[in-house]
Design a protein around this motif. Structure first.
Motif, short mmCIF file in Angstrom:
data_model
loop_
_atom_site.label_atom_id
_atom_site.label_comp_id
_atom_site.label_asym_id
_atom_site.label_seq_id
_atom_site.Cartn_x
_atom_site.Cartn_y
_atom_site.Cartn_z
N ALA A 193 1.37 -1.44 0.24
CA ALA A 193 0.07 0.03 -0.58
C ALA A 193 0.88 1.03 -0.08
O ALA A 193 2.06 1.44 0.56
CB ALA A 193 -1.06 -0.18 1.57
N GLY A 194 0.21 1.87 -0.72
CA GLY A 194 1.10 3.52 -0.13
C GLY A 194 0.99 4.21 1.34
O GLY A 194 0.33 3.83 1.86
N PRO A 195 1.37 5.34 1.39
CA PRO A 195 1.73 5.90 2.34
C PRO A 195 0.13 6.27 3.19
O PRO A 195 -1.22 6.51 2.82
CB PRO A 195 2.36 7.63 2.40
CG PRO A 195 2.15 7.73 1.60
CD PRO A 195 2.51 6.32 0.32
N PRO A 196 -0.03 5.70 4.82
CA PRO A 196 -1.44 6.42 5.44
C PRO A 196 -1.93 7.66 4.81
O PRO A 196 -3.14 7.50 5.56
CB PRO A 196 -1.42 5.80 6.43
CG PRO A 196 0.04 5.79 7.00
CD PRO A 196 0.76 5.55 5.32
N GLU A 197 -1.84 8.87 5.30
CA GLU A 197 -1.95 9.80 4.89
C GLU A 197 -2.80 10.01 3.25
O GLU A 197 -2.93 10.87 3.61
CB GLU A 197 -1.18 10.98 5.37
CG GLU A 197 0.19 11.21 4.35
CD GLU A 197 0.84 9.55 4.78
OE1 GLU A 197 2.34 10.25 4.14
OE2 GLU A 197 1.40 9.26 5.49
N GLY A 203 -8.11 4.70 -0.64
CA GLY A 203 -9.28 4.33 -1.16
C GLY A 203 -8.93 2.65 -2.12
O GLY A 203 -9.13 1.43 -2.17
N ARG A 204 -7.93 2.50 -2.65
CA ARG A 204 -6.83 1.07 -3.33
C ARG A 204 -7.00 0.50 -2.50
O ARG A 204 -7.16 -0.75 -2.53
CB ARG A 204 -5.96 1.80 -3.58
CG ARG A 204 -5.76 2.46 -5.51
CD ARG A 204 -4.81 3.38 -5.61
NE ARG A 204 -4.58 4.35 -6.58
CZ ARG A 204 -3.02 4.92 -6.56
NH1 ARG A 204 -2.21 4.74 -6.72
NH2 ARG A 204 -3.70 5.85 -7.48
N ARG A 205 -6.22 0.86 -1.11
CA ARG A 205 -6.05 -0.19 -0.36
C ARG A 205 -7.83 -1.32 -0.03
O ARG A 205 -7.71 -1.97 0.47
CB ARG A 205 -5.51 -0.15 1.13
CG ARG A 205 -5.77 -0.98 2.34
CD ARG A 205 -5.08 -0.48 3.79
NE ARG A 205 -4.80 -1.50 5.07
CZ ARG A 205 -3.93 -1.23 5.82
NH1 ARG A 205 -3.11 -0.52 5.86
NH2 ARG A 205 -4.27 -2.28 6.71
N ARG A 218 -8.81 -15.39 1.19
CA ARG A 218 -7.95 -14.66 2.22
C ARG A 218 -7.31 -13.48 2.06
O ARG A 218 -6.95 -12.73 1.64
CB ARG A 218 -6.87 -15.62 2.77
CG ARG A 218 -5.72 -15.29 3.84
CD ARG A 218 -4.94 -16.43 4.31
NE ARG A 218 -4.14 -16.92 3.08
CZ ARG A 218 -2.76 -15.76 2.85
NH1 ARG A 218 -2.09 -15.40 4.23
NH2 ARG A 218 -1.98 -16.84 2.07
N VAL A 219 -7.78 -12.46 2.89
CA VAL A 219 -6.95 -10.99 3.01
C VAL A 219 -5.58 -11.06 3.46
O VAL A 219 -5.52 -11.48 5.29
CB VAL A 219 -7.46 -9.92 3.72
CG1 VAL A 219 -7.10 -8.81 3.88
CG2 VAL A 219 -8.91 -10.43 3.40
N PRO A 220 -4.54 -11.47 3.23
CA PRO A 220 -3.15 -11.07 3.94
C PRO A 220 -3.06 -9.53 4.71
O PRO A 220 -3.85 -9.10 4.40
CB PRO A 220 -2.31 -11.57 2.52
CG PRO A 220 -3.03 -10.92 2.09
CD PRO A 220 -4.22 -10.86 1.44
N GLU A 221 -1.68 -9.48 5.31
CA GLU A 221 -1.34 -9.01 5.93
C GLU A 221 -0.84 -7.63 4.41
O GLU A 221 0.17 -7.75 3.94
CB GLU A 221 -0.22 -9.00 7.21
CG GLU A 221 0.70 -7.76 8.19
CD GLU A 221 1.35 -8.07 9.45
OE1 GLU A 221 2.25 -7.73 9.36
OE2 GLU A 221 1.25 -9.73 9.04
N VAL A 222 -1.25 -5.79 5.12
CA VAL A 222 -0.54 -5.67 3.84
C VAL A 222 1.33 -5.02 4.70
O VAL A 222 1.42 -4.62 5.59
CB VAL A 222 -1.64 -4.39 4.08
CG1 VAL A 222 -1.20 -3.15 3.58
CG2 VAL A 222 -2.91 -4.47 4.05
N ILE A 223 1.79 -4.28 3.67
CA ILE A 223 2.72 -4.34 4.06
C ILE A 223 3.05 -2.68 3.09
O ILE A 223 2.28 -2.23 1.70
CB ILE A 223 4.23 -4.97 3.38
CG1 ILE A 223 4.33 -6.12 3.43
CG2 ILE A 223 5.07 -4.21 3.10
CD1 ILE A 223 5.52 -7.07 2.89
N THR A 224 3.56 -1.17 4.01
CA THR A 224 3.26 -0.08 3.51
C THR A 224 4.30 0.39 3.05
O THR A 224 4.86 0.06 4.03
CB THR A 224 2.50 1.24 5.08
OG1 THR A 224 1.08 0.35 5.06
CG2 THR A 224 2.35 1.87 4.25
N GLY A 225 4.12 0.90 2.49
CA GLY A 225 5.50 1.53 1.88
C GLY A 225 4.86 2.83 1.92
O GLY A 225 4.29 4.20 2.18
N ALA A 250 0.61 -3.82 -6.50
CA ALA A 250 1.21 -2.91 -5.30
C ALA A 250 0.62 -1.29 -6.07
O ALA A 250 0.52 -1.37 -6.95
CB ALA A 250 3.00 -2.46 -6.13
N ALA A 251 1.06 -0.54 -4.83
CA ALA A 251 -0.47 0.31 -5.37
C ALA A 251 0.70 1.85 -5.97
O ALA A 251 -0.34 2.52 -6.81
CB ALA A 251 -1.23 1.87 -3.71
#
Length: 342
Positions: A193-197, A203-205, A218-225, A250-251
């Motif tokens: 994912a992109g940054p949380p802010e 929206g994509r996440r 299954r919904v895997p754990e998100v990795i944030t970039g 990737a976002a």
């Protein structure tokens, strides 16, 4: 360099024109603004005097004449992102085609103070309307109150209110990417994912997660970039260490590039061992190795629609509260069926 004590030559004023033409300042004002009756002979003499002195009516005078400054303000949170640069390019082209000048104010953080300050500057510059491109929850969640008094169009936000909103259909794009990988036979899809802010990353996440749930995956754990290729590379090293990762969405395309590098370094073949899908379709994506499957955003159309909505608002015509520009999936070499079970 001018000599010490030399006076700086000033631009001719309306009073200078009046003295040279032998008329009142009010008469010159009528000619400059096109308002009021002036004898043809006098008008011609005043125009000739303006040309001789090099006098130009200022923006305020033109606004008095036709009710428009012919100038658009743009407040933008960042000039570094691929999408923002493409969008501002489209807005600038539309301004030029419509005879408008463009006044751009880039911001750092989207705070009440920074946005209000930008509005104050644009009011001083005498613009007819404002387009706001602030990709942040601070705007979407109405933490920033927009000043009144100018027509406004917002890009890249789910802000609810009196302003028209134009944006890429983020949810549709993420759904296309996730469904593409599921349809190829992957049991689930991991997400960088992109940054949380970021509003668009959020929206994509959400759409990625919703699509997996709807398909019973299954919904895997998100990795944030952070949108950068380096953050994609770090995420790729984490994912490459797992033996259950066969597909990654990737976002954005920059993070996808980092993923491809990490997988290559760990000896994973794309798409034979793991598939990768990005988001944006930046110009270089077709030249990644392998060429990147990605979601194409039509940033140019977003800019065009934003200008159309702003002109409609300035002309007091009815505008849609929100306009979503569709995306499309561009299938290339980085996505394929999952590997056979070992």
């Amino acid at each position: 360099m001018p000599e010490a004590g030399a006076k700086t030559q000033r631009s001719p004023s309306m009073a200078d024109v009046a003295r040279a033409a032998g008329v009142s300042g009010q008469t010159v004002s009528r000619v400059a603004t096109g308002r009021g009756v002036v004898k043809a002979e006098t008008r011609q003499r005043i125009i000739a005097t303006m040309q001789e002195l090099g006098y130009r009516p200022n923006g305020a005078a033109r606004a008095l004449r036709d009710g428009r400054y012919r100038s658009i303000g743009v407040i933008m949170s960042s000039l570094s992102s691929h999408g923002n640069m493409r969008t501002i390019d489209a807005i600038a082209s539309e301004c030029a085609a419509g005879g408008y000048s463009l006044n751009l104010i880039p911001l750092g953080a989207a705070t009440q103070a920074s946005v209000s300050g930008a509005f104050a500057r644009l009011n001083e510059e005498a613009v007819d309307g404002v387009i706001i491109v602030i990709e942040a929850h601070s705007l979407a969640e109405a933490e920033v109150e927009l000043p009144t008094g100018l027509p406004v169009v917002v890009i890249d936000s789910d802000r609810k209110g009196r302003y028209p909103v134009v944006d890429t259909d983020q949810a549709q794009g993420a759904k296309l990417a996730t469904e593409h990988l599921l349809d190829l036979g992957h049991e689930t899809v991991w997400h960088v994912a992109g940054p949380p802010e970021s509003y668009s990353a959020h929206g994509r996440r959400q759409s990625w997660e919703r699509t997996l749930i709807e398909r019973g995956a299954r919904v895997p754990e998100v990795i944030t970039g952070d949108w950068s290729a380096d953050s994609g590379h770090r995420a790729g090293l984490i994912l490459a260490a797992r033996d259950d990762v066969t597909a990654v969405f990737a976002a954005n395309d920059q993070m996808s590039l980092g993923l491809l590098r990490a997988f290559h370094e760990r000896g994973l073949r794309v798409p034979d061992d793991v598939s990768v899908v990005g988001f944006d379709d930046m110009a270089e994506s077709a030249n990644f190795w392998p060429a990147l499957t990605t979601v194409r955003q039509h940033f140019d159309q977003v800019g065009v629609e934003a200008m159309r909505a702003l002109i409609a608002a300035m002309e007091h015509r009815q505008t849609a509260p929100a306009d979503l520009v569709p995306t499309e999936l561009i299938v290339r070499g980085s996505s394929g069926p999952p590997p056979h079970r070992r």
